[in-house]
Design a protein around this motif. Structure first.
Motif, PDB file in Angstrom:
ATOM      1  N   HIS A  61     -14.555   4.044  28.492  1.00  0.00           N
ATOM      2  CA  HIS A  61     -15.827   3.662  28.153  1.00  0.00           C
ATOM      3  C   HIS A  61     -16.511   2.671  29.160  1.00  0.00           C
ATOM      4  CE1 HIS A  61     -19.258   2.107  26.097  1.00  0.00           C
ATOM      5  NE2 HIS A  61     -19.264   3.016  25.266  1.00  0.00           N
ATOM      6  N   PRO A  62     -17.579   3.054  29.638  1.00  0.00           N
ATOM      7  CA  PRO A  62     -17.865   1.774  30.735  1.00  0.00           C
ATOM      8  C   PRO A  62     -18.107   0.242  30.313  1.00  0.00           C
ATOM      9  CG  PRO A  62     -19.221   4.083  30.721  1.00  0.00           C
ATOM     10  CD  PRO A  62     -18.366   4.230  29.645  1.00  0.00           C
ATOM     11  N   LEU A  63     -18.551   0.309  29.341  1.00  0.00           N
ATOM     12  CA  LEU A  63     -18.813  -1.147  28.657  1.00  0.00           C
ATOM     13  C   LEU A  63     -17.423  -1.957  28.228  1.00  0.00           C
ATOM     14  CD1 LEU A  63     -22.155  -0.541  26.922  1.00  0.00           C
ATOM     15  CD2 LEU A  63     -21.699  -1.954  28.944  1.00  0.00           C
ATOM     16  N   VAL A  64     -16.380  -1.156  28.231  1.00  0.00           N
ATOM     17  CA  VAL A  64     -15.160  -1.894  27.971  1.00  0.00           C
ATOM     18  C   VAL A  64     -14.125  -2.485  29.030  1.00  0.00           C
ATOM     19  CG1 VAL A  64     -12.680  -1.502  27.081  1.00  0.00           C
ATOM     20  CG2 VAL A  64     -14.413  -0.285  25.619  1.00  0.00           C
ATOM     21  N   THR A  65     -14.140  -3.885  28.624  1.00  0.00           N
ATOM     22  CA  THR A  65     -13.418  -4.706  29.858  1.00  0.00           C
ATOM     23  C   THR A  65     -12.037  -4.725  29.672  1.00  0.00           C
ATOM     24  OG1 THR A  65     -15.631  -6.084  29.632  1.00  0.00           O
ATOM     25  CG2 THR A  65     -14.051  -6.836  31.065  1.00  0.00           C
ATOM     26  N   ILE A  66     -11.688  -4.902  28.473  1.00  0.00           N
ATOM     27  CA  ILE A  66     -10.141  -5.149  28.215  1.00  0.00           C
ATOM     28  C   ILE A  66      -9.854  -4.470  26.943  1.00  0.00           C
ATOM     29  CG2 ILE A  66      -8.561  -7.108  27.622  1.00  0.00           C
ATOM     30  CD1 ILE A  66     -10.681  -9.017  28.583  1.00  0.00           C
ATOM     31  N   LEU A  67      -8.533  -3.745  27.155  1.00  0.00           N
ATOM     32  CA  LEU A  67      -8.086  -3.141  25.943  1.00  0.00           C
ATOM     33  C   LEU A  67      -7.186  -4.172  25.115  1.00  0.00           C
ATOM     34  CD1 LEU A  67      -7.579  -0.513  24.261  1.00  0.00           C
ATOM     35  CD2 LEU A  67      -5.652  -0.071  25.750  1.00  0.00           C
ATOM     36  N   GLY A  68      -7.628  -4.784  24.100  1.00  0.00           N
ATOM     37  CA  GLY A  68      -6.863  -5.654  23.321  1.00  0.00           C
ATOM     38  C   GLY A  68      -5.518  -5.173  22.843  1.00  0.00           C
ATOM     39  N   HIS A  69      -4.376  -6.307  22.822  1.00  0.00           N
ATOM     40  CA  HIS A  69      -3.225  -6.049  22.001  1.00  0.00           C
ATOM     41  C   HIS A  69      -2.939  -4.330  22.025  1.00  0.00           C
ATOM     42  CE1 HIS A  69      -5.249  -5.529  18.305  1.00  0.00           C
ATOM     43  NE2 HIS A  69      -5.840  -7.044  18.300  1.00  0.00           N
ATOM     44  N   PRO A  70      -2.517  -3.744  23.087  1.00  0.00           N
ATOM     45  CA  PRO A  70      -2.594  -2.379  23.143  1.00  0.00           C
ATOM     46  C   PRO A  70      -1.412  -1.721  22.165  1.00  0.00           C
ATOM     47  CG  PRO A  70      -2.796  -3.231  25.358  1.00  0.00           C
ATOM     48  CD  PRO A  70      -2.311  -4.334  24.550  1.00  0.00           C
ATOM     49  N   THR A  71      -0.529  -2.092  21.831  1.00  0.00           N
ATOM     50  CA  THR A  71       0.544  -1.624  21.094  1.00  0.00           C
ATOM     51  C   THR A  71       0.147  -1.829  19.467  1.00  0.00           C
ATOM     52  OG1 THR A  71       2.349  -3.212  20.834  1.00  0.00           O
ATOM     53  CG2 THR A  71       2.116  -1.557  22.841  1.00  0.00           C
ATOM     54  N   GLY A  72      -0.379  -2.874  19.160  1.00  0.00           N
ATOM     55  CA  GLY A  72      -0.508  -3.367  17.787  1.00  0.00           C
ATOM     56  C   GLY A  72       0.617  -4.016  17.236  1.00  0.00           C
ATOM     57  N   ARG A  73       1.601  -4.200  17.966  1.00  0.00           N
ATOM     58  CA  ARG A  73       2.664  -5.060  17.320  1.00  0.00           C
ATOM     59  C   ARG A  73       2.521  -6.146  16.740  1.00  0.00           C
ATOM     60  NH1 ARG A  73       7.419  -6.461  21.992  1.00  0.00           N
ATOM     61  NH2 ARG A  73       6.264  -8.003  22.853  1.00  0.00           N
ATOM     62  N   LEU A  74       3.565  -6.504  15.767  1.00  0.00           N
ATOM     63  CA  LEU A  74       3.751  -7.900  15.288  1.00  0.00           C
ATOM     64  C   LEU A  74       5.119  -8.116  15.422  1.00  0.00           C
ATOM     65  CD1 LEU A  74       1.191  -8.023  12.138  1.00  0.00           C
ATOM     66  CD2 LEU A  74       0.790  -8.757  14.337  1.00  0.00           C
ATOM     67  N   LEU A  75       5.720  -9.266  16.320  1.00  0.00           N
ATOM     68  CA  LEU A  75       6.925  -9.375  16.471  1.00  0.00           C
ATOM     69  C   LEU A  75       7.523  -9.456  15.019  1.00  0.00           C
ATOM     70  CD1 LEU A  75       6.849 -11.572  19.532  1.00  0.00           C
ATOM     71  CD2 LEU A  75       7.692  -9.401  19.473  1.00  0.00           C
ATOM     72  N   LEU A  76       8.809  -9.203  14.985  1.00  0.00           N
ATOM     73  CA  LEU A  76       9.390  -9.292  13.498  1.00  0.00           C
ATOM     74  C   LEU A  76       8.673  -8.772  12.299  1.00  0.00           C
ATOM     75  CD1 LEU A  76      11.394 -12.681  14.189  1.00  0.00           C
ATOM     76  CD2 LEU A  76      12.246 -10.552  14.561  1.00  0.00           C
ATOM     77  N   GLY A  77       7.753  -8.001  12.556  1.00  0.00           N
ATOM     78  CA  GLY A  77       6.778  -7.705  11.371  1.00  0.00           C
ATOM     79  C   GLY A  77       6.305  -6.213  11.554  1.00  0.00           C
ATOM     80  N   ARG A  78       5.878  -5.836  12.763  1.00  0.00           N
ATOM     81  CA  ARG A  78       5.592  -4.406  12.526  1.00  0.00           C
ATOM     82  C   ARG A  78       5.658  -3.745  14.392  1.00  0.00           C
ATOM     83  NH1 ARG A  78      -0.481  -4.302  11.546  1.00  0.00           N
ATOM     84  NH2 ARG A  78      -0.711  -4.996  14.005  1.00  0.00           N
ATOM     85  N   GLN A  79       6.116  -2.480  14.102  1.00  0.00           N
ATOM     86  CA  GLN A  79       6.430  -1.861  15.388  1.00  0.00           C
ATOM     87  C   GLN A  79       5.039  -1.588  15.977  1.00  0.00           C
ATOM     88  OE1 GLN A  79       9.112   1.286  14.821  1.00  0.00           O
ATOM     89  NE2 GLN A  79      10.795   0.313  15.431  1.00  0.00           N
ATOM     90  N   GLY A  80       5.122  -1.411  17.332  1.00  0.00           N
ATOM     91  CA  GLY A  80       3.731  -0.946  17.883  1.00  0.00           C
ATOM     92  C   GLY A  80       3.413   0.654  17.693  1.00  0.00           C
ATOM     93  N   VAL A  81       2.312   0.926  17.954  1.00  0.00           N
ATOM     94  CA  VAL A  81       1.938   2.445  17.778  1.00  0.00           C
ATOM     95  C   VAL A  81       2.607   3.255  18.978  1.00  0.00           C
ATOM     96  CG1 VAL A  81      -0.335   1.798  16.694  1.00  0.00           C
ATOM     97  CG2 VAL A  81      -0.233   2.047  19.177  1.00  0.00           C
ATOM     98  N   ASP A  82       2.694   4.299  18.518  1.00  0.00           N
ATOM     99  CA  ASP A  82       3.131   5.407  20.009  1.00  0.00           C
ATOM    100  C   ASP A  82       2.162   5.652  20.607  1.00  0.00           C
ATOM    101  OD1 ASP A  82       5.707   5.198  18.934  1.00  0.00           O
ATOM    102  OD2 ASP A  82       5.668   6.675  17.242  1.00  0.00           O
ATOM    103  N   PHE A  83       2.064   5.662  21.934  1.00  0.00           N
ATOM    104  CA  PHE A  83       1.206   6.113  22.874  1.00  0.00           C
ATOM    105  C   PHE A  83       1.620   6.578  24.111  1.00  0.00           C
ATOM    106  CE2 PHE A  83       0.448   1.970  23.244  1.00  0.00           C
ATOM    107  CZ  PHE A  83       0.130   1.713  24.609  1.00  0.00           C
ATOM    108  N   ASP A  84       1.200   7.535  25.354  1.00  0.00           N
ATOM    109  CA  ASP A  84       1.717   7.599  26.287  1.00  0.00           C
ATOM    110  C   ASP A  84       1.145   6.468  27.341  1.00  0.00           C
ATOM    111  OD1 ASP A  84       2.231   8.283  29.099  1.00  0.00           O
ATOM    112  OD2 ASP A  84       1.608  10.413  28.891  1.00  0.00           O
ATOM    113  N   LEU A  85       2.048   5.323  27.611  1.00  0.00           N
ATOM    114  CA  LEU A  85       1.441   4.417  28.144  1.00  0.00           C
ATOM    115  C   LEU A  85       1.179   4.677  29.693  1.00  0.00           C
ATOM    116  CD1 LEU A  85       1.487   1.169  28.274  1.00  0.00           C
ATOM    117  CD2 LEU A  85       3.469   1.270  29.808  1.00  0.00           C
ATOM    118  N   GLU A  86       1.824   5.365  30.102  1.00  0.00           N
ATOM    119  CA  GLU A  86       1.373   5.805  31.573  1.00  0.00           C
ATOM    120  C   GLU A  86      -0.002   6.431  31.753  1.00  0.00           C
ATOM    121  OE1 GLU A  86       5.340   4.331  32.091  1.00  0.00           O
ATOM    122  OE2 GLU A  86       4.572   5.993  30.545  1.00  0.00           O
ATOM    123  N   ALA A  87      -0.468   7.119  30.801  1.00  0.00           N
ATOM    124  CA  ALA A  87      -1.640   7.805  30.805  1.00  0.00           C
ATOM    125  C   ALA A  87      -2.703   7.063  30.550  1.00  0.00           C
ATOM    126  CB  ALA A  87      -1.475   9.034  29.632  1.00  0.00           C
TER     127      ALA A  87
END
Length: 405
Positions: free
Chosen positions: A282-308
């Motif tokens: 999206h042209p107006l998005v400057t930053i993708l925030g906390h990309p995996t969504g993980r919480l240390l010792l609390g929640r695993q990050g989401v699965d996605f193709d990081l390279e893509a």
């Protein structure tokens, strides 16, 4: 948490007149999850005196002496702490051996074979840098001492401003002025205010009308605090299909936009990859925030193709966040390294909800250094005028792209 335990231990040592311990081991290398906090205490104080002093540390749950030169302790809610007592003659060797991983120390030992061994090389040197020079290898900052360091890049050493700061307008604990003042007092020249968007009802997210009202409040805060540059942004939710929670006109009125996933984290890898690629494109998005969504010792990050996602971000001049909140540290160093290999650039943000949280930013700098990033790969390593001009130019280009689409 590890460095908070170090602070509490050092407060107790200072009260007893025993000096200050130095953080080594995983904590000095910036490892995300520290299994044991290792400290070195210089001098010749008896271990029992050190133990007595540490027993008086805030939140201490137990202290015991191990041999002649090791004191162990544990804090409530924290992990184990090991304090090693080191005489001055052995200080440099202990600092080097206790900081580096076993692989890095073994590598140094092989380099010191012709110098009479690592111990003798340490005696002849006055500093770590002198030691590395004497061994004929480049000086390795602590964050890179995981293995052999034959080539050492010039690493980012600080950021000059911060984005991703919440206030009482959504789920933060302090006002715009108080958060901006905290950023200024922490040494930052600019600060980006970013509330949640309306989809985040649990965080009192803002709609377009509320953001317009907040823009006026940011304007008043700018007059009150002229010695720190306030930028007005938003942390907009990325919806399930990758679209954004606010319209383009609203997003285009802001200085910058952080787009983050907070809901529907159970999507499969293919779906999540499509979602994130659409967001960073999206042209107006400057930053993708906390990309995996993980919480240390609390929640695993989401699965996605990081390279893509990293490739799409690089193609669209969108930055990936290194979220420095100690509960997140997202992206982690390994993922940052992989994303950087695809040309991605980064923003190091505190995701601060309290004035004190602004100071967590340095944890993100440590992650960036472990990943080998230079200042030219980090948006907020640049100064105020450069960042403001860049964001203004980028916003203008985004509007043109949207008009053409």
């Amino acid at each position: 948490m590890a460095l908070e335990m170090a602070r509490l231990a050092n407060e107790a040592l200072a009260r007893a007149g025993l000096g200050e311990a130095t953080v080594v081991g995983e904590a000095r290398r910036g490892v995300e999850l520290v299994r044991e906090l290792a400290l070195l205490l210089p001098g010749r104080a008896p271990a029992r005196d050190v133990a007595r002093a540490l027993e008086r540390a805030t939140a201490c749950e137990g202290v015991w002496v191990e041999g002649r030169d090791v004191v162990r302790m544990r804090f409530g809610g924290g992990g184990p702490v090991r304090v090693t007592l080191v005489p001055p003659s052995r200080w440099l060797e202990a600092l080097v051996r206790e900081t580096g991983s076993p692989r890095h120390v073994r590598w140094l030992e092989t380099k010191a074979c012709t110098s009479g061994g690592l111990g003798r090389a340490c005696v002849r040197a006055r500093t770590e840098r002198e030691l590395y020079d004497s061994l004929g290898v480049p000086y390795a900052p602590p964050e890179l001492r995981e293995g052999p360091t034959r080539r050492v890049p010039e690493l980012v050493d600080a950021v000059r401003g911060v984005f991703h700061v919440h206030t009482t307008w959504s789920d933060g604990a302090a006002s715009i002025v108080d958060m901006a003042r905290a950023a200024r007092d922490a040494g930052f020249a600019y600060v980006g205010i970013t509330e949640h968007s309306k989809a985040a009802t649990y965080a009192r997210g803002l709609d377009a009308r509320q953001l317009a009202r907040q823009a006026r409040a940011v304007g008043r805060a700018r007059k009150e605090l002229p010695d720190v540059r306030l930028l007005h942004g938003v942390e907009v939710d990325v919806l399930r299909d990758g679209s954004l929670d606010l319209d383009d006109a609203t997003l285009g009125s802001l200085d910058f936009v952080i787009a983050s996933v907070h809901e529907d984290l159970e999507m499969n890898e293919r779906q999540m990859t499509r979602r994130l690629v659409r967001a960073v494109s999206h042209p107006l998005v400057t930053i993708l925030g906390h990309p995996t969504g993980r919480l240390l010792l609390g929640r695993q990050g989401v699965d996605f193709d990081l390279e893509a996602v990293a490739t799409a971000a690089a193609a669209n001049d969108t930055f990936l966040e290194i979220n420095a909140n100690p509960q997140r540290l997202d992206l982690g160093a390994d993922l940052v390294r992989r994303a950087a290999a695809r040309g991605a650039r980064f923003a190091i943000d505190p995701d601060a909800h309290t004035p004190r949280g602004v100071r967590d930013t340095w944890l993100g700098v440590s992650v960036a250094r472990r990943a080998g990033l230079g200042a030219d790969q980090v948006l907020n390593a640049a100064g105020t005028e450069e960042v403001v001009a860049y964001l203004s130019s980028r916003r203008g280009q985004a509007r043109k792209r949207l008009l053409r689409s």
